[in-house]
Design a protein around this motif. Structure first.
Motif, PDB file in Angstrom:
ATOM      1  N   PRO A  49      -0.075  -0.512  -3.605  1.00 48.98           N
ATOM      2  CA  PRO A  49      -0.269  -0.170  -5.018  1.00 48.98           C
ATOM      3  C   PRO A  49      -0.987  -1.318  -5.739  1.00 48.98           C
ATOM      4  CG  PRO A  49       1.979   0.291  -4.321  1.00 48.98           C
ATOM      5  CD  PRO A  49       1.322  -0.442  -3.199  1.00 48.98           C
ATOM      6  N   PHE A 279      -4.329   4.566  -4.232  1.00 51.11           N
ATOM      7  CA  PHE A 279      -3.515   3.987  -5.297  1.00 51.11           C
ATOM      8  C   PHE A 279      -4.329   3.675  -6.549  1.00 51.11           C
ATOM      9  CE2 PHE A 279      -1.014   3.222  -1.479  1.00 51.11           C
ATOM     10  CZ  PHE A 279       0.169   3.811  -1.887  1.00 51.11           C
TER      11      PHE A 279
ATOM     12  N   LYS B 354       8.006   1.500   1.095  1.00 50.34           N
ATOM     13  CA  LYS B 354       7.920   1.308  -0.347  1.00 50.34           C
ATOM     14  C   LYS B 354       6.741   2.026  -1.011  1.00 50.34           C
ATOM     15  CE  LYS B 354       8.104  -2.360  -2.910  1.00 50.34           C
ATOM     16  NZ  LYS B 354       7.914  -3.767  -3.277  1.00 50.34           N
ATOM     17  N   ASN B 355       5.553   1.947  -0.399  1.00 50.82           N
ATOM     18  CA  ASN B 355       4.396   2.485  -1.096  1.00 50.82           C
ATOM     19  C   ASN B 355       4.420   4.013  -1.153  1.00 50.82           C
ATOM     20  OD1 ASN B 355       3.731   3.020   1.524  1.00 50.82           O
ATOM     21  ND2 ASN B 355       1.664   2.165   1.429  1.00 50.82           N
ATOM     22  N   TRP B 358       5.857   4.947  -4.402  1.00 48.27           N
ATOM     23  CA  TRP B 358       4.841   4.692  -5.406  1.00 48.27           C
ATOM     24  C   TRP B 358       3.833   5.846  -5.452  1.00 48.27           C
ATOM     25  CZ3 TRP B 358       0.592   3.726  -8.090  1.00 48.27           C
ATOM     26  CH2 TRP B 358       0.657   2.784  -9.106  1.00 48.27           C
ATOM     27  N   LYS B 362       2.961   8.313  -8.549  1.00 53.05           N
ATOM     28  CA  LYS B 362       1.588   8.361  -9.072  1.00 53.05           C
ATOM     29  C   LYS B 362       1.071   9.798  -9.081  1.00 53.05           C
ATOM     30  CE  LYS B 362      -2.930   8.062  -7.984  1.00 53.05           C
ATOM     31  NZ  LYS B 362      -3.970   7.993  -6.965  1.00 53.05           N
TER      32      LYS B 362
END
Lengths: 453, 453
Positions: A49, A279, B354-355, B358, B362
């Motif tokens: 990100p 991202f 983790k991403n 995210w 998003k």
């Protein structure tokens, strides 16, 4: 753990970096990062990100910056470049191969571009300008003008001594030396494997290979990729119209072309660019995707308008409203199967002239056959559901019409788009769905109006 | 003409062959054909309808048969093999590299396979069995066990003399010699470029590169492709769990993996296989595609069933039937944008831990933002069209719900499919459309029933 690592090494590398970022010191993350290859660092950056990406980018050693930027996809690269200052950018471009520099320089602010070009010596500058004079997606734009050439009349021993003097200046992916005449015209290549296996007293002309045809600088990158694939090449010379050597293309750049071509076809169908940053900031992503949603909205309203013409019919037989998405959706699927096959055929350069007619006929036959099978199934189910042979007959005929029409459109549409210079991988899918929706609704509701009321 | 040739060399080659087949003698076609590289012949064969394909295949020189078969896609290859007799097949496999032979042998009738294996000498046989012991889509299945190895303690001069003795037995794509110890353990590589630029009295250990990490034989082919891409490799050694050298992977095979991966993602969305023969017989194509149409029919009936629950509502307000495809279709597009991005992320190994969270957040934000914009537009148009603020409000709310739900599904669905071992490139698209259809119809017609009647 070890099994997982074998399964997907990228996953675990990303997880490790995230763990270190979360719990370890930045110093530790920096050490881990700079032990990686620039290509791996680029891959990690793309997977982070934006906020974390900036932190990690700050940890990359300055001497790796240029190589990492070269490996990044366009959008992530542009984002990082926009945040670098003049001195950082100048440092990053230092020591890059000419083809990589040419790639990068087109993304930099104009003032810095000039400064970089002026800092080059005359030879490097003219080589860079040669690459920049060709569009990015041609052989000329892909090539690296830094080549090692030899003359046909020298002996292998002389070549070896020449190479020993050059030492570390040998360009990456050198599997051969390019043989040119006095005028710079391409003659053939001397493979390193031949160089090391033949008698040092032999001359180049005796040993060199004539099989490797040079690639004209104006070929598009897809054709270059096909040549590399079909000939199993590691590198190939690039020449101008007169056969003069301009540079060479190496397989690492071709690998990128093939990867991008695949992603272009896949992502283009959803109106996305292959360069899209996973991202990217929400506002930017939303804006870009809004366009495709807008295009689809126009086509959806078109379909609605067709349905609207038959409001009275639907009012009388509500079952039509219940069943009509089936007709449209089956047409969409059948059409997209043909469309997908045709787009691949075009991309591989396997559709031209006579075999196109054959493909269209074949797809029509496939569409016809499948329309019969599935129209029968739908007729039975719908007939039982609404207890009406009229409706059963109606949906069967409408579906048959739509499936055959879908196959025809799926084959002809991408060929026509390609002919008028519109990318079928981008526009094909949305246009096809419009056609299958409209034909499906028109056939189903129109026939109902004619025969059912 | 010359411009066209530069634009797409494959097109013109195909046209030329077709012209020669139509007007020239077979002898002429044979000459033209056998002047081409086996990869080019394979490409031409794939582009020909079955009847012509058989004629052209008959014109290919017997000594090229094996190489051409290796370059063909699975389906076309299987078709040609099924028409060859025992003697032809045995002749075709002669002289192939071990990795190519391993590829080919798995497609041959069992009796011939045994005959081929028994005809090999002990060394070749054990090497072939080593490749065959790994699944085709792993590093072990991709590798060629024929390698050139050197010991670290010898001098470059000794290496050169060794190579001169080998001469034409050097494997293709040899950019380095693999350095192993007495036990066969991988130590590093000696690049040919280093061999020719250093003093012949230097020893291998002084010059060899330690940077090239060996690839474990159980890595899957996608991971191998990423490694080649990120490290710009031409070849890489393959080792077992103990670090013993098993073979090497070369970039030409990796190029094929990357091409197939791209086609798999693109064609999978239409329920097609990347190996699909464009000119397969109608019956075979129809049968295969019928499956996907059948799957879609089930989901289409599901959507119809949801609409059917609201028959009474539609009877009262026909405008709902006119507008309902818009809600479903916009959800489908928004969802497939997120789905596409996520599938690529998974394929590149860029989504983990983790991403992922995210990305989901998003995509929800992007979906939310776009739902607001387009819900407003649709509300205005629909409101004016049917002169009703109720309908305007209704479609706006339903579309917002569907777009946000679509974004959520598009992100979570492929990750979930991947986790339970189902290929998201194949199943993702049809499942997503089912969800967006059902949620769209439920939201629109359900809200209408609650608030409009």
């Amino acid at each position: 753990m070890s099994f997982q690592a074998a399964d997907n090494p990228e996953d675990t590398r990303l997880q490790r970096l995230q763990e270190v970022l979360d719990s370890g010191t930045l110093q530790q993350a920096k050490r881990m990062l700079n032990a990686l290859h620039p290509g791996e660092i680029a891959h990690l950056l793309e997977a982070l990100p934006i906020a974390e990406r900036e932190i990690v980018w700050g940890l990359v050693d300055e001497e790796n910056d240029g190589e990492v930027l070269v490996h990044l996809t366009d959008e992530v690269r542009a984002d990082l470049i926009s945040k670098m200052d003049r001195a950082e950018l100048l440092a990053a471009t230092e020591g890059l191969d000419t083809d990589d520099l040419a790639d990068l320089i087109q993304e930099l602010p104009h003032t810095i571009t000039r400064e970089i070009i002026e800092s080059l010596d005359l030879q490097h500058r003219s080589r860079l300008e040669a690459v920049l004079s060709y569009p990015e997606d041609t052989a000329g734009g892909l090539m690296n003008p830094d080549t090692l050439t030899v003359r046909p009349e020298v002996t292998l021993d002389v070549v070896m001594r020449y190479l020993r003097r050059l030492k570390s200046q040998i360009p990456p992916h050198t599997d051969n030396l390019i043989v040119v005449n006095r005028a710079g015209k391409y003659l053939g290549v001397l493979f390193l494997t031949d160089l090391v296996t033949h008698d040092p007293d032999d001359t180049v002309v005796e040993i060199m290979s004539l099989d490797l045809k040079a690639i004209p600088a104006n070929w598009d990158d897809g054709a270059v990729a096909n040549r590399f694939e079909q000939h199993d090449l590691v590198s190939a010379p690039v020449v101008d119209d007169e056969g003069l050597l301009l540079g060479r293309i190496t397989v690492d750049d071709v690998v990128d072309v093939i990867r991008e071509e695949g992603e272009h076809q896949f992502m283009g169908q959803a109106g996305l660019s292959e360069d899209e940053d996973m991202f990217a900031p929400v506002m930017i992503s939303a804006q870009r995707r809004a366009l495709w949603l807008g295009v689809n909205l126009v086509t959806a309203f078109l379909a609605s308008w067709v349905i609207g013409m038959f409001e009275e019919t639907i009012e009388k037989v509500v079952a039509l409203a219940v069943l009509m998405p089936i007709v449209a959706s089956m047409g969409g699927i059948a059409g997209s199967q043909t469309l997908t096959l045709t787009i691949r055929g075009i991309a591989l350069g396997q559709l031209s002239g006579k075999n196109t007619r054959w493909l269209i006929l074949k797809e029509l036959a496939v569409g016809g056959l499948n329309s019969m099978i599935w129209a029968a199934v739908v007729a039975v189910v719908a007939g039982i559901w609404f207890d009406s042979t009229d409706i059963a007959l109606l949906i069967a005929v409408a579906m048959s019409i739509n499936l055959v029409f879908a196959a025809l459109t799926g084959a002809i549409l991408p060929l026509a788009l390609d002919k008028i210079g519109i990318d079928p991988a981008l526009a094909g899918s949305v246009l096809l769905t419009t056609v299958t929706d409209i034909v499906g609704f028109l056939a189903f509701l129109g026939l109902a109006t004619l025969f059912l009321l």
